[in-house]
Design an enzyme around this catalytic site. Sequence first.
Site, PDB file in Angstrom:
ATOM      1  N   GLY A  20       1.049  -1.519  -0.203  1.00  0.00           N
ATOM      2  CA  GLY A  20       0.223  -0.203  -0.488  1.00  0.00           C
ATOM      3  C   GLY A  20       0.606   1.229  -0.083  1.00  0.00           C
ATOM      4  N   ALA A  21       2.123   1.249  -1.025  1.00  0.00           N
ATOM      5  CA  ALA A  21       2.797   2.257  -0.943  1.00  0.00           C
ATOM      6  C   ALA A  21       2.424   3.510  -2.169  1.00  0.00           C
ATOM      7  CB  ALA A  21       4.323   1.942  -1.101  1.00  0.00           C
ATOM      8  N   ASN A  22       1.422   3.272  -2.554  1.00  0.00           N
ATOM      9  CA  ASN A  22       0.805   4.291  -3.681  1.00  0.00           C
ATOM     10  C   ASN A  22       0.437   5.757  -3.100  1.00  0.00           C
ATOM     11  OD1 ASN A  22      -0.912   2.808  -2.211  1.00  0.00           O
ATOM     12  ND2 ASN A  22      -1.999   2.987  -5.299  1.00  0.00           N
ATOM     13  N   GLY A  24      -0.110   7.947   1.100  1.00  0.00           N
ATOM     14  CA  GLY A  24      -0.447   8.269   2.916  1.00  0.00           C
ATOM     15  C   GLY A  24       1.427   8.199   2.881  1.00  0.00           C
ATOM     16  N   ILE A  25       1.110   7.179   4.780  1.00  0.00           N
ATOM     17  CA  ILE A  25       2.408   6.624   4.857  1.00  0.00           C
ATOM     18  C   ILE A  25       2.941   5.838   4.203  1.00  0.00           C
ATOM     19  CG2 ILE A  25       2.854   5.675   7.310  1.00  0.00           C
ATOM     20  CD1 ILE A  25       0.198   6.296   8.485  1.00  0.00           C
ATOM     21  N   GLY A  26       2.025   5.033   3.249  1.00  0.00           N
ATOM     22  CA  GLY A  26       2.900   4.454   2.626  1.00  0.00           C
ATOM     23  C   GLY A  26       4.230   4.554   1.245  1.00  0.00           C
ATOM     24  N   SER A 136      -3.364   0.010  14.115  1.00  0.00           N
ATOM     25  CA  SER A 136      -4.030   1.381  15.136  1.00  0.00           C
ATOM     26  C   SER A 136      -4.474   2.024  16.265  1.00  0.00           C
ATOM     27  CB  SER A 136      -5.076   1.436  13.703  1.00  0.00           C
ATOM     28  OG  SER A 136      -6.217   3.028  14.388  1.00  0.00           O
ATOM     29  N   TYR A 163     -13.552  -2.258  11.864  1.00  0.00           N
ATOM     30  CA  TYR A 163     -11.887  -2.295  11.314  1.00  0.00           C
ATOM     31  C   TYR A 163     -11.567  -2.293  13.055  1.00  0.00           C
ATOM     32  CZ  TYR A 163      -8.307   1.550  11.002  1.00  0.00           C
ATOM     33  OH  TYR A 163      -6.831   1.886  10.761  1.00  0.00           O
TER      34      TYR A 163
END
Length: 291
Positions: A20-22, A24-26, A136, A163
């Site tokens: 999920g690096a595309n 935000g945090i990633g 989280s 979640y």
Amino acid sequence: MAWKPSEISDQSGRTFVITGANGGIGEQTTKVLASKGATVIMACRNAAKAQQVADGIEGDVRVAALDLASLASVREFADSTGAFDVLINNAGLMNIPFSRTADGFETQWGVNHLGHYALTGLLLDKISDRVVTLSSIAHKQTPKLWIDDLNYENRRYQRNLAYAQSKLSNLMFARELQRRLTAAGSSKRSYGVHPGVSATDLFAHTETPLDKIAKPFIRLIGHSPAKAAHSSLFAATMPDADPAIYWGPARFMGNRGPVEQSSSSKLSRNQDLWRRLWEESERLTGVTYKF
């Protein structure tokens, strides 16, 4: 003094896989690691979007397709990936409407936990150093772990609890993985971390009116994606980071602040539930770890 990414040593010769690096945090984690000389593999569902992000980052950044909502995709990615140093389980979905993955799992739990459980197990013999899994502060928002109905077969779907359950599962998984690595005499380490609260795209996919107002509000109580990435970067690169500590912001109820020892719920420390979650994850995914 608060820890800063400037304390990260040269990472040349080391390879990191980040899910999920595309954005935000990633994305922020990728930028810092690449700037330190690391090779970074951005493992993302939308490879085209990820490539656009990668093209804007200086350094050795590569893109690979990975859909955590499909065990077939997870296996394909694992089969095509060579040896590397650090896996950062970063990808996630939050508070989305009810749906199921390609394999029939409730999507938030299926992507956030089961996909990462399967991915880590299939890659474990290729990882030389450590695994970092993002949980989280929302893990505290569930009163229990429905161990007999994790997949929402027999209870009403509540997106916020789904979640929270997935994030509780992330933390329990990280801790149980560390326990099993230690028992096996492995030098590999497993870290559970949290980023605090940050105005990323996680807050824009609920398909409710909140999508339009969430980010401005979150900016008031949280911190930037760049600062939210500090927890992942710390756990992924600091040689003496203690895997027994839940690393993340601890100020303002965990919403923001420097990386430090953060509190976790009593439920998250239940080692019997760690084991039972692991066994259920193994049964559902068919992935057995080899230590």
